[in-house]
Structures are given as structure tokens and as C-alpha cells.
Design a protein around this motif. Structure first.
Motif, short mmCIF file in Angstrom:
data_model
loop_
_atom_site.label_atom_id
_atom_site.label_comp_id
_atom_site.label_asym_id
_atom_site.label_seq_id
_atom_site.Cartn_x
_atom_site.Cartn_y
_atom_site.Cartn_z
N PRO A 320 15.50 15.34 1.42
CA PRO A 320 15.73 16.78 1.60
C PRO A 320 14.45 17.49 2.01
CG PRO A 320 15.61 16.23 -0.73
CD PRO A 320 15.56 14.93 0.00
N ARG A 321 14.59 18.55 2.77
CA ARG A 321 13.43 19.34 3.17
C ARG A 321 13.02 20.33 2.07
NH1 ARG A 321 16.21 19.21 8.32
NH2 ARG A 321 14.91 18.21 9.92
N TRP A 322 13.87 20.48 1.06
CA TRP A 322 13.63 21.50 0.03
C TRP A 322 13.06 20.93 -1.28
CZ3 TRP A 322 16.85 19.68 -3.71
CH2 TRP A 322 18.00 19.00 -3.30
N ALA A 323 12.67 19.67 -1.28
CA ALA A 323 12.13 19.06 -2.50
C ALA A 323 11.02 18.09 -2.13
CB ALA A 323 13.24 18.32 -3.26
N VAL A 324 10.09 17.91 -3.06
CA VAL A 324 9.00 16.97 -2.86
C VAL A 324 8.57 16.41 -4.21
CG1 VAL A 324 7.10 18.64 -3.10
CG2 VAL A 324 6.80 16.62 -1.62
N ALA A 325 8.12 15.16 -4.20
CA ALA A 325 7.56 14.55 -5.41
C ALA A 325 6.05 14.51 -5.25
CB ALA A 325 8.11 13.14 -5.60
N HIS A 326 5.34 15.27 -6.07
CA HIS A 326 3.88 15.28 -6.03
C HIS A 326 3.39 14.18 -6.97
CE1 HIS A 326 -0.06 17.85 -6.11
NE2 HIS A 326 -0.21 16.68 -5.53
N LYS A 327 2.93 13.08 -6.41
CA LYS A 327 2.58 11.90 -7.19
C LYS A 327 1.22 12.06 -7.87
CE LYS A 327 5.95 8.88 -6.25
NZ LYS A 327 5.61 7.58 -5.68
N PHE A 328 1.08 11.45 -9.05
CA PHE A 328 -0.22 11.34 -9.70
C PHE A 328 -0.99 10.18 -9.07
CE2 PHE A 328 2.06 13.20 -13.50
CZ PHE A 328 1.47 14.44 -13.38
N PRO A 329 -2.33 10.17 -9.22
CA PRO A 329 -3.09 9.01 -8.73
C PRO A 329 -2.53 7.72 -9.32
CG PRO A 329 -4.59 10.76 -9.35
CD PRO A 329 -3.21 11.19 -9.80
N ALA A 330 -2.46 6.69 -8.51
CA ALA A 330 -1.83 5.43 -8.93
C ALA A 330 -2.54 4.83 -10.14
CB ALA A 330 -1.85 4.43 -7.79
N ARG A 331 -1.76 4.35 -11.11
CA ARG A 331 -2.31 3.65 -12.26
C ARG A 331 -2.23 2.14 -12.08
NH1 ARG A 331 -0.61 6.94 -17.73
NH2 ARG A 331 -2.14 8.58 -17.49
N GLU A 332 -1.55 1.73 -11.05
CA GLU A 332 -1.49 0.30 -10.72
C GLU A 332 -1.96 0.12 -9.29
OE1 GLU A 332 2.36 -1.33 -11.39
OE2 GLU A 332 2.18 -1.29 -13.57
N GLU A 333 -2.75 -0.91 -9.08
CA GLU A 333 -3.26 -1.19 -7.74
C GLU A 333 -3.34 -2.70 -7.52
OE1 GLU A 333 -3.82 0.14 -5.05
OE2 GLU A 333 -4.04 2.31 -5.37
N LEU A 334 -3.40 -3.07 -6.25
CA LEU A 334 -3.62 -4.46 -5.86
C LEU A 334 -5.10 -4.68 -5.63
CD1 LEU A 334 -0.87 -5.30 -3.21
CD2 LEU A 334 -1.06 -6.21 -5.52
N THR A 335 -5.60 -5.82 -6.07
CA THR A 335 -6.97 -6.20 -5.74
C THR A 335 -7.08 -7.72 -5.85
OG1 THR A 335 -9.31 -5.73 -6.11
CG2 THR A 335 -7.94 -6.01 -8.07
N GLU A 336 -8.27 -8.23 -5.59
CA GLU A 336 -8.48 -9.68 -5.59
C GLU A 336 -9.28 -10.09 -6.82
OE1 GLU A 336 -10.80 -13.05 -2.88
OE2 GLU A 336 -10.43 -11.04 -2.07
N LEU A 337 -8.86 -11.19 -7.44
CA LEU A 337 -9.60 -11.76 -8.56
C LEU A 337 -10.73 -12.62 -7.99
CD1 LEU A 337 -9.88 -12.29 -11.63
CD2 LEU A 337 -8.41 -14.28 -11.29
N LEU A 338 -11.97 -12.14 -8.09
CA LEU A 338 -13.12 -12.84 -7.53
C LEU A 338 -13.58 -13.98 -8.42
CD1 LEU A 338 -15.19 -9.75 -6.31
CD2 LEU A 338 -13.59 -11.15 -4.99
N ASP A 339 -13.49 -13.79 -9.73
CA ASP A 339 -13.96 -14.83 -10.65
C ASP A 339 -13.48 -14.50 -12.05
OD1 ASP A 339 -15.22 -17.08 -11.56
OD2 ASP A 339 -17.26 -16.39 -11.14
N VAL A 340 -13.60 -15.44 -12.96
CA VAL A 340 -13.35 -15.21 -14.38
C VAL A 340 -14.59 -15.66 -15.13
CG1 VAL A 340 -11.99 -15.86 -16.40
CG2 VAL A 340 -10.84 -15.46 -14.21
N GLU A 341 -15.21 -14.73 -15.83
CA GLU A 341 -16.38 -15.04 -16.65
C GLU A 341 -15.98 -15.00 -18.12
OE1 GLU A 341 -19.45 -12.33 -15.59
OE2 GLU A 341 -19.55 -13.03 -13.50
N PHE A 342 -16.84 -15.57 -18.97
CA PHE A 342 -16.51 -15.66 -20.39
C PHE A 342 -17.59 -14.98 -21.22
CE2 PHE A 342 -13.96 -18.84 -18.42
CZ PHE A 342 -12.80 -18.88 -19.17
N GLN A 343 -17.14 -14.08 -22.11
CA GLN A 343 -18.03 -13.34 -23.00
C GLN A 343 -17.90 -13.89 -24.42
OE1 GLN A 343 -16.98 -9.21 -22.51
NE2 GLN A 343 -18.18 -9.00 -20.66
N VAL A 344 -18.97 -13.77 -25.19
CA VAL A 344 -18.99 -14.28 -26.56
C VAL A 344 -19.11 -13.11 -27.52
CG1 VAL A 344 -20.10 -15.86 -28.19
CG2 VAL A 344 -20.12 -16.38 -25.74
N GLY A 345 -18.16 -13.01 -28.48
CA GLY A 345 -18.15 -11.93 -29.45
C GLY A 345 -18.84 -12.31 -30.75
#
Length: 797
Positions: A320-345
Motif C-alpha cells: 500500500p502507498r499509505w503505510a510503511v514499516a520503519h525498521k530498527f537497525p538489524a540485530r542479526e547479520e551475516l558475517t564470516e567466522l575467521l577463527d576460533v580462539e580459546f580463553q581461560v577463566g
């Protein structure tokens, strides 16, 4: 190749890809890319088609909505098409929408003022729910059909399923509704309902859902309506379709308010505003409150309020020309997994962390994300090089939600746990879970890998010290993470005890320190030498012992000496202390290194003087019964009922041991069945088990918890047995102070809201906890009410 040929190829590619995404989203309810990625592809296709109008076809995703109806459901033809909405992603998009609306209504609107200001259009505003669009058909006030949107022209007949959604009225209330009324809206799932559903799914070994939208769509499109009925679905109306035999009000807001009067749920956030400035203010307000809403939203929907204006403006091919959805900034995105590092607690846990190709998510650049543990890596099927969907909501740490398997490169590598600690080089071992039941132990692999280097490992030592000095533990002001790192790196601190022998000369040489800051730090260390028993227990960093468990141990057992010597079986008599936590506590104090550090902390040189030590809490005096004692021994075949009968017949532990060794007497006993009798005999035939049972009984007697111990009268606390939750900002006192005062009145202060919560104290900025309390009908109190309550019991702010 000409530009037109290149554009045609790209258009065909985009159409194919979008069709595939539509099928996964609308038909399978298994989207493989986040909405933001879909929107980018759609916008690219739309722009190409605008540049090359000769390439536009009726089959293009820009010309229709969603996907085809699933064959498993009957088809429903929408007499009035269910179109989707155009999107505004930037503020300029919204301004352009308003401009187009005013231009389209130029003949209908009053003239602007002398200074060039145009007439404002009135808009209706409401949050854009993230669920599944449905149509509800009411004939003579009765619900006769439910349908999905499908491709906008044809949807799926889900009549049996929508009848199970509890807030959808099967019959309209009141009067004045048209003979035929098609209500359109969204079926969705609240955040609390989504969490509860996933918890049930995990318990039963079923499929868990990635987000509330998937859960709602998957639940509504079940072939078995009983499954739909078991899911926490809700409906919210936002518009109408077919109307016959009557009329509706002449504004969007008026129609929705009429729906509400007829028993159809609408958004509580529905609002009428003037002009685009009103829309902007509404968008900002909802955006600030987004995380506190009880449901997920991905934007705000603005509609021209007057229905005659809507008709005047009309429709494009798919919106419709009489309505619009104003979206919020995306909370989900696509990206590439470059590596997995390991942290010690601090406990030695070796945790995987995703290193990502930087990407903007909800206005923040994200390059790292949590992976929790290797079980989560296996569940995701994650490999290095994968394209992944990451999610960031509010202040939550970014999380890898899903792998886009069809984009996996040929050189993707598996994620492997290091054999040696990345910090100290010590061996990394997988934890083992020891389950104790019915007198037997079973061992299985846990989800956590640990470095065995203990305090030899710099990472564990640093994290242990950071925890020890933290605000909720020893509360040593001025000992931040970087200062602790300097102290450990320079070898000045090798255990928590070393903090209390630091000298002026050692501290003043640290980076960033001068005379005053050195004296302040040494003064803060000195001031921390008189902690409460609960703070001290928490500061020790016992695995699985948080602040609440530390408070329970201190209050219940009353002294460090009792806590140190408590057998795990005795600890399980305390509320919320299970067998695994009890063994963690016992094993911590049995460790020679830990005992040495505690002794050092409490000796004259280091000077820790524990406060608030005392006797066993009154409510735990004589808390054990002989029947409970027998049941906790986990003898196969002897549960609560058998333990009670055995206790009544034998009288005491020695009588039970004697009975187990007297087969003739045991064989004629009516307290147990034959299988349980044999189990009892086998259990106490082991001298070690006899000795252990006697040791447990002796400690219960020593601590005053034995069934023959003297009972004490517990002084009643006004809030005893009540669970309270604090949320938002308190102005008269900090939340920590408020928590301490509530606990002094006997309340348990929890971090989450449930049906068992007695009251929620909500200050300004209260978010999802307040929303959940309102949803569950839990009492809510503001800070003024809390201050009045405390004052009534003699406590000041």
C-alpha cells in the motif's frame, strides 16, 4: 555482454535466491539468512528492476508476497489481497514516505501556511510484531476460518490451529460488527513464552527454536492442532480485509478500537500522531523501550489514519502507498567466522570464542562472539570459514545463532580444542560428570574443558584475584583488572593472601601509581580485612557457588569451620544445594592448596577477621529426619515411602544396619519389598558404606541438624519465604543496598521473575523484568513503596 544482459542475469539470480529464501521463511519456517540480508537482496532487485522496467515480470518477488501455500493445508483464496509493507530503513526514507503521501493527497489536504509549511497528515502508529501474518474470518460474529498470508493471494487454511490460540475470540463480543468481517493481524510468541517453550523442548529432547518468530510460525503451522494448543501463542490485530453487511469506523485507529470492543486483541502501544514529526517521536520512544516489551519487534508501522485517504492513495504491485514499516537497525547479520580462539577463566575453563569478520549489528561493530562451549560448537555444526548468522540484542554479548551451510567454503576447517593451555602450556582435560544415584556412580563427559595448571596458570591466577577483590566479594576499591595483571606479571601476588602483605615500596613502583594512589590502595586493602562470612565464601571462587549460595552457606551453617568440614551429604540438607554443588564445595575445601591459602588469609600476618559468624541457623536445627537420612543414602529400590517405613520399624541407624545383617528378621519385615530388602542387605554389607553413613549421622548430630537434636525457635522475619526482584534504577539507594535490606527482612532477592515471585521493585528504566511481572500478574512496587516498607520495619535508606 551488454549492460542489459548483465542486469538480466543478476535479476534472474536475485529472483531465484529470494524465492528460495521465501520458501524457507514462509513454508518451512527455517530461514537461512537474517532479515537484514534478505532486505539487502530485495532492495538490490528492486533497484535493478526500476532501472530496467522491461525486465519486470509478474513472477518477481517484488510483485508478490511471501511463498506458496503448503500442500499439507487446504488453500484459501484472499478476496482482498494480503499485501506486505514497504520498508523505511533510514530517517530519510520515512521523510520521503510522508512527502509522497502528502503529494498524493494534495487535493484533499488544506493549503499550507504563508511560510511554506505543508498540512500534516494524521498517522496511526504501532510496533511491528515479529510473528506470522494471519487472516481471521468472522461470519455473524463467529470465527469460521483462519488463514496464513501465503503469497498474498492464496494462503493456507489453518482454521483448526487458530482456534487454539487462547486470546483469539471464537465469537465476537458486543454488537455492531459487520455480518462478514475479516480481521488481519499477527500471531506471535512473547519472550517469556519462547523461553519456556525452548526449556520444555530441551527437557524432552525436542527441537529448539532460534527465535520467537520461528517458534510462532512453526507452532501455528502444525498439522496436529493439539501441538499448536500446547504452545504459548498470542494474536494482535492490525487491520481488516473483507467486510460485508455492515461498516467500520472511518479511521485506522477507530477500526482497531472497535475490534478491541468486540473482544479482538490489539496493540497496547497503538497511538494516533500528527505529521512525520509525531512518527519520529513515536519511533524513538518505542526504540528506547524495545527491550522492555514483552515481545520481539523489528520496527514500527505507520499508516495514514483516515480510511478515505488510504483509498485515495491506493496500492503499488505488492504494498500500500499509505503505510510503511520503519525498521530498527538489524540485530542479526551475516558475517564470516575467521577463527576460533580459546580463553581461560578463573576456574580453568577453556572456552571457545568466535573471531569474526567485523560487521555492524544494531549500530555496533562486532568482531567477537560467544560460543559457550564445545557442545554448542557441535550443535551448530560450526567450522572455521563458515558464513554465520550472529545476533546482538540490547547489552547481550553477540552470539552465533546459525551456520549458513550452503555457503560453506571447500577449505573450511573443523574447530578443535587445544591439547595444551594457550596461556601456560599445561594439559587441557575434559571435565567428567559424576552422577550419584541409588548408591552407584556413573561417569560421563561434561561440556567443559579445563586447564589443569591451576594457579601456575597466569590466566587462572589473574581471574581468581580479580574475582576475589571484586565489589560483591572482598570489595577492594582501586584494584582493577589492569592493576591485578601488573601485580601478577611482576610476581608480587601469587595467591589472594599476597594482597595483604603488599608494601608501599612495591605498589608505588607500579605503572600509574604515585604517593596518594598508593596510600589509597593500601588503605582499601586494610579496610577489607573484616568481611562478612558470606562475602569471604563468595570471594574464594568455589566452582558453582555464586553469591546467593555463599549467603546460604554462611547463614545456615554459621561458621567457616562448619562449612569447611561439611560432608556433601550434609550440605544437601540446605535448600537449593544439590549433590553436584555439594561435592564441588566439599572438594574445594578438601584441596590442600585451597586450605593453605585460607589458613594464610586468616593468620596474624594477613589479618582477615571474619564477621557475622555464629551458630547454626534456627530453621536448620533438627531439620534432618531418619527417613530423609535413609532416602539420601540412595539405596536402590528404597525411595521416600520405603525409607519412612524402614525408619519407623528400625528406629535408628544402628537398628537399620543390624536389620540389614539379620536376614531372618529382614525377610519377614513388611517395611520393604523383596527387591528393596536385598538392596538394603547388599548396601550395608560394604564396611565403607556403613562407616560413611555413621560419619554423616555423627556430623548431623555435631552440627545440631540430627533428628534427635534440640529444636530452636526461629525468630520470624517479616519477609521470610518471599522472593523479590529489583529492576530499573533506584535513586535513594543502590540496588545492592536495597537487596541487602530486603534480605535482612528475610526475603530472597532473585535475578529473574517467575510465577513464584512475591513482588518486583521497579525503578525508572525497568525493562523486561517489569514486563514479565505484568504478564504474570506479579505485584509491582515503586521505590517510594519500598522506602515505606523499609521504614515500617525500622530500616532507613
Amino acid at each position: 555482454m551488454t549492460d542489459s544482459q548483465t542486469a538480466a542475469q543478476r535479476i534472474a539470480q536475485l529472483r531465484s535466491e529470494l524465492d528460495a529464501h521465501n520458501y524457507r521463511y514462509y513454508v518451512l519456517d527455517e530461514p537461512s539468512v537474517p532479515d537484514a540480508e534478505y532486505d539487502r537482496l530485495f532492495r538490490e532487485l528492486k533497484a535493478l528492476e526500476e532501472e530496467h522496467p522491461d525486465l519486470v515480470s509478474a513472477e518477481s518477488p517484488t510483485q508478490r508476497v511471501g511463498g506458496a501455500a503448503a500442500a499439507a493445508f487446504g488453500e484459501v483464496r484472499h478476496e482482498v489481497p494480503m499485501l506486505s509493507l514497504g520498508n523505511a530503513f533510514e530517517e530519510q526514507d520515512l521523510l520521503d514516505f510522508d512527502r509522497r503521501v502528502r503529494e498524493g493527497l494534495a487535493d484533499q489536504l488544506p493549503a499550507g501556511d504563508l511560510f511554506g509549511g505543508g498540512a500534516e497528515v494524521e498517522y496511526s502508529c504501532e510496533p511491528k510484531l515479529d510473528g506470522l501474518a494471519v487472516s481471521l474470518l468472522y461470519e455473524n460474529g463467529r470465527l469460521t476460518r483462519g488463514a496464513t498470508r501465503g503469497d498474498g493471494s492464496t494462503g493456507e487454511d489453518i482454521s483448526a490451529n487458530v482456534r487454539t490460540v487462547r486470546n483469539i475470540p471464537l465469537r465476537l463480543q458486543g454488537e455492531g460488527w459487520p455480518a462478514v468481517l475479516e480481521v488481519r493481524g499477527e500471531v506471535y510468541m512473547s519472550k517469556a513464552g519462547f523461553d519456556a517453550l525452548n526449556a520444555r523442548q530441551m527437557e524432552s529432547g525436542g527441537k529448539t527454536f532460534a527465535n520467537p518468530r520461528n517458534a510462532a510460525a512453526g507452532s501455528l503451522r502444525q498439522l496436529d492442532p493439539k501441538i499448536t494448543a500446547s504452545r504459548p501463542l498470542e494474536f494482535c490485530a492490525y487491520g481488516f480485509g473483507r467486510v460485508e453487511g455492515g461498516s467500520l469506523p472511518d479511521t485506522q485507529v477507530g477500526i482497531l478500537e472497535a475490534f478491541k470492543a468486540w473482544g479482538v486483541p490489539i496493540s497496547r502501544e497503538l497511538k494516533r500522531v500528527q505529521g512525520v514529526a509525531g512518527c519520529q517521536a513515536y519511533y524513538a520512544d518505542i526504540g528506547e523501550r524495545r527491550d522492555s516489551l514483552a515481545y520481539e519487534i523489528d520496527g514500527v508501522v505507520f499508516k495514514v489514519n483516515r480510511i478515505d485517504f488510504q483509498r485515495e492513495l491506493g496500492f503499488r504491485a505488492r504494498e500500500p502507498r499509505w503505510a510503511v514499516a520503519h525498521k530498527f537497525p538489524a540485530r542479526e547479520e551475516l558475517t564470516e567466522l575467521l577463527d576460533v580462539e580459546f580463553q581461560v577463566g578463573r576456574t580453568g575453563a577453556v572456552t571457545p570464542v568466535a573471531r569474526l569478520k567485523p560487521v555492524q549489528v544494531a549500530g555496533v561493530t562486532v568482531s567477537n562472539a560467544t560460543l559457550h562451549n564445545m557442545d554448542e560448537v557441535a550443535r551448530l555444526g560450526l567450522m572455521i570459514g563458515d558464513t554465520v548468522i550472529i545476533r546482538r540484542a540490547g547489552d547481550v554479548i553477540p552470539q552465533v545463532m546459525q551456520v549458513v551451510s550452503e555457503r560453506r567454503p571447500a577449505d573450511a576447517r573443523p574447530v578443535r580444542v587445544p591439547e595444551h593451555c594457550p596461556v601456560c602450556g599445561s594439559q587441557v582435560e575434559r571435565t567428567q560428570l559424576v552422577k550419584r544415584a541409588k548408591g552407584r556412580e556413573s561417569v560421563s563427559e561434561g561440556a567443559i574443558y579445563r586447564c589443569v595448571g591451576r594457579l601456575f596458570c597466569q590466566a587462572q591466577l589473574k581471574q581468581s584475584i580479580i574475582h576475589f577483590v571484586s565489589r560483591r566479594a572482598m570489595d577492594i576499591d582501586g584494584l582493577g583488572d589492569k592493576i591485578v595483571e601488573q601485580l601478577v606479571d611482576k610476581g608480587l601476588v601469587k595467591s589472594p593472601a599476597d594482597l595483604f602483605t603488599l608494601t608501599y615500596e612495591q605498589v608505588v613502583e607500579l605503572e600509574g601509581f604515585a604517593d596518594l594512589s598508593t596510600r589509597n590502595l593500601l588503605s582499601a586493602i586494610a579496610d577489607s580485612r573484616r568481611p562478612s562470612l558470606a562475602r569471604f565464601i563468595y570471594a574464594l571462587g568455589i566452582p558453582d557457588v555464586g553469591e546467593e549460595t555463599a549467603k546460604l552457606l554462611a547463614r545456615a551453617l554459621g561458621s567457616l569451620a562448619r562449612i569447611e568440614r561439611a560432608l556433601p551429604e550434609v550440605l544437601t540438607y540446605l535448600p537449593d544445594v544439590g549433590a553436584e554443588v555439594a561435592y564441588e564445595i566439599h572438594n574445594f575445601f578438601a584441596d590442600e592448596h585451597n586450605r593453605k591459602v585460607i589458613e594464610q588469609l586468616l593468620d596474624e600476618t594477613h589479618g582477615i577477621a571474619l564477621q557475622e559468624e555464629g551458630e547454626l541457623a534456627a530453621e536448620f536445627a533438627a531439620c534432618a529426619t531418619l527417613a530423609d537420612f535413609i532416602a539420601k543414602l540412595d539405596i536402590a529400590g528404597i525411595a521416600a515411602t520405603g525409607a519412612k517405613k524402614l525408619a519407623e520399624s528400625a528406629g535408628d541407624l544402628e537398628g537399620i544396619v543390624a536389620l540389614s545383617q539379620d536376614w531372618l528378621t529382614l525377610s519377614v519385615s513388611k517395611a520393604l519389598n523383596e527387591k528393596a530388602k536385598q538392596s538394603l542387605r547388599d548396601y550395608f554389607a560394604d564396611p565403607q558404606r556403613v562407616a560413611r553413613a555413621r560419619a554423616i549421622e555423627a556430623q548431623l548430630r555435631e552440627f545440631g541438624m540430627h533428628w534427635q537434636s534440640e529444636r530452636k525457635v526461629a525468630e520470624g522475619l517479616p519477609l521470610a519465604g518471599q522472593t523479590w526482584v529489583l529492576t530499573g534504577t533506584l535513586e535513594a539507594m543502590s540496588r545492592d543496598v536495597a537487596k541487602d535490606k530486603l534480605e535482612s527482612l528475610g526475603a530472597k532477592v532473585a535475578g529473574s521473575v517467575s510465577a513464584k515471585t512475591h513482588c518486583v521493585v521497579a525503578g525508572p528504566g525497568a525493562g523486561s523484568k517489569l514486563a514479565k511481572a505484568q504478564e504474570l500478574g506479579v505485584a509491582v512496587m515503586d521505590e517510594e513503596g519500598l522506602l515505606a516498607l523499609l521504614a515500617a520495619h525500622g530500616l532507613s535508606a
